[in-house]
Design a protein around this motif. Structure first.
Motif: not given
Length: 547
Positions: A80-103
């Motif tokens: 998704v990062k490669e296809r959408l490039a600057d259109l999107i921004t990765e959510v910068d969550y703390e690295k933790r078990l359980g994922g990244d807050g569902k976004i």
């Protein structure tokens, strides 16, 4: 034609092309591509991160389970990062078990618009992506990624498909989760245009609460936006569509292929390669030709070239079990045993009835010192083809198979009331496919000790293997009565009930197994069980508007 109908039509065309391997592959960041390949340093960086996470949470879950879980997710996010490039921004969550807050991502120009990425691997016609009510609530779009290869520690490259997307407004939940297959997704080429239009909407939050389907101002507007990020498609497919424009070229191609086959049969491998080269000039999308040329290179000892050809065949047809198998053999020749095992495993997933693949995986495992794994594979090979038993007389497996039963028999002669000896001999008989003999031994063990849950469980397995579903259910039920936390017994009883169409009872069994797996921290088993539940509930648990 409205925009949903257009994207469904494009998705239908995309699904048809999957079987032929005629896919759009563009390596330019920000441009649409149906296929994305991740390998080399980029893959190494992802692996390093996932191992870091696995080490961090090894006290919570098995290290390998955490690694695989994170790697699946990260591979999809890379697409998704490669296809959408600057259109999107990765959510910068703390690295933790359980994922990244569902976004996973937000639109760069409007952080209120969330994007969730779902990655799966398996059989493309059976794989399903699932989302929770929380994910639907938090995101505007669910993007689905399909990973062709089985995700493991040794895979050298991953071929990932942007399988499609769904706007969350089109999803109506009846339960806490839903799942959907590739045929229910919208074509990925429309993703950029859809997100761009969302970004331009000043009333996004109000739109999320309004039932009517969001629409572009016109079909022409959507077509323009898809073409903007898909302009390379027609150029890439021109050659594919124009391959063999007349019968004469087909005849020439067949002649070169036949000449290549004849040369190969006569042991003239260099000549066969020359002919296959000529045939490939006329049709570069024939997986069988790459496979045949790979065989010729293998016979000449050019294993690297053989691996390249088998890989090309797999790229065109990722359900090609024989190419995975042969690539595994070539990898073994250069001592890349872990990669070879990964290929053998993929071949077995596609065709679990090829004894020779189990045999070859056993040999690779033996080279790595995995003797138990080798024994299991040799055993399976002999189950499928009993003639292999004579082949392995000089191997440890023959001593195991031929010596273990006499040993148990001797123990029974010494002590006819030894329930464990009967059970263990039953296990050995089941291992080599003697299910009737195994049932006799398990029954004798139960007569001596009627309180051993695992003996009932093992007899249930043997009865199911013989097609006696009702008796198998009785044995699993007895095992559960003795041990109410016997998760595997619930799971297997669920499998049998599902097979005989007792769907609701099967769901209840799988749910009980899942609860126990969760409590015991068996994450891989838990995930598998949850997938079985979703498969059975699919008609009841999904209601996508306008589908």
């Amino acid at each position: 034609m409205d925009w949903i109908t257009l994207l469904r039509s494009l998705q239908s065309d995309f699904i048809k092309r999957l079987s032929s391997g005629c896919l759009l592959h563009c390596e330019i960041e920000g441009q649409y591509s149906e296929l994305t390949v991740i390998s080399g340093e980029r893959l190494t960086t992802l692996r390093d991160f996932c191992w870091l996470m696995a080490e961090k949470y090894k006290r919570v879950s098995p290290v390998r389970d955490v690694f695989i879980s994170y790697l699946k997710g990260k591979l999809g996010e890379e697409v998704v990062k490669e296809r959408l490039a600057d259109l999107i921004t990765e959510v910068d969550y703390e690295k933790r078990l359980g994922g990244d807050g569902k976004i996973d991502f937000t639109l760069t120009a409007n952080p209120a618009i969330g994007i969730e990425v779902k990655s799966r691997h398996g059989s493309i016609d059976r794989v399903r992506w699932s989302v929770s009510a929380e994910e639907v609530e938090k995101n505007a779009v669910i993007v689905c990624i399909f990973i062709k290869e089985d995700v493991n520690e040794a895979q050298a490259a991953y071929h990932l498909l942007l399988a499609g997307f769904l706007p969350t407004q089109m999803i109506k939940l009846k339960t806490g989760k839903i799942s959907f297959g590739i045929e229910q997704l919208l074509y990925g080429g429309g993703l950029w245009g859809y997100l761009e239009q969302l970004q331009a909407s000043v009333n996004y939050h109000r739109f999320r609460q309004t039932p009517p389907i969001y629409q572009y101002q016109s079909q022409q507007e959507l077509s323009s936006k898809i073409n903007k990020h898909n302009s390379i498609k027609s150029a890439l497919f021109t050659d594919i569509k124009n391959v063999l424009p007349d019968r004469r070229e087909e005849e020439i191609n067949l002649d070169y292929t036949k000449l290549g086959d004849q040369c190969f049969t006569q042991g003239e491998y260099t000549a066969s390669i020359d002919n296959y080269n000529q045939a490939l000039k006329l049709t570069s999308s024939d997986a069988e030709l790459y496979y045949k040329r790979g065989l010729a290179y293998y016979q000449l000892g050019d294993y690297e070239a053989a691996i390249a050809d088998y890989s090309q065949a797999i790229n065109i047809n990722f359900h090609d079990a024989k190419s995975y198998h042969k690539r595994g053999l070539a990898l073994s020749q250069i001592a890349a045993y872990e990669a070879a095992i990964a290929d053998y495993t993929q071949a077995i997933r596609i065709n679990p009835h090829a004894a020779v693949v189990y045999k070859n995986r056993a040999e690779a495992r033996s080279h790595l010192g995995d003797n138990q794994g080798a024994i299991e594979d040799y055993t399976q090979a002999i189950k499928i083809n009993p003639q292999y038993a004579d082949t392995y007389k000089n191997r440890g497996i023959s001593r195991y198979l031929l010596g273990i039963q006499p040993g148990f028999t001797q123990a029974i002669k010494i002590n006819p009331n030894d329930a464990n000896a009967y059970k263990n001999r039953g296990n050995a008989r089941a291992d080599i496919g003697d299910y009737a003999g195994a049932i006799e031994d398990y029954t004798q063990a139960i007569q001596i000790n009627p309180h051993a849950a695992d003996t009932y469980y093992n007899r249930g397995n043997a009865r199911y293997d013989l097609g006696d579903e009702e008796s198998a259910i009785e044995d699993y039920t007895q095992a559960i009565q003795i041990n109410s936390n016997y998760a595997d017994a619930y799971y297997n009883r669920g499998n049998v009930r599902a097979a005989i169409k007792y769907k609701q009872a099967a769901i209840e069994d799988f749910q009980k197994a899942a609860d126990i797996y969760r409590k015991e921290g068996q994450l891989e088993e838990l995930q598998d069980t949850k997938e079985r539940i979703l498969e059975l509930e699919i008609e009841e648990s999904i209601d996508i508007l306008n589908f």
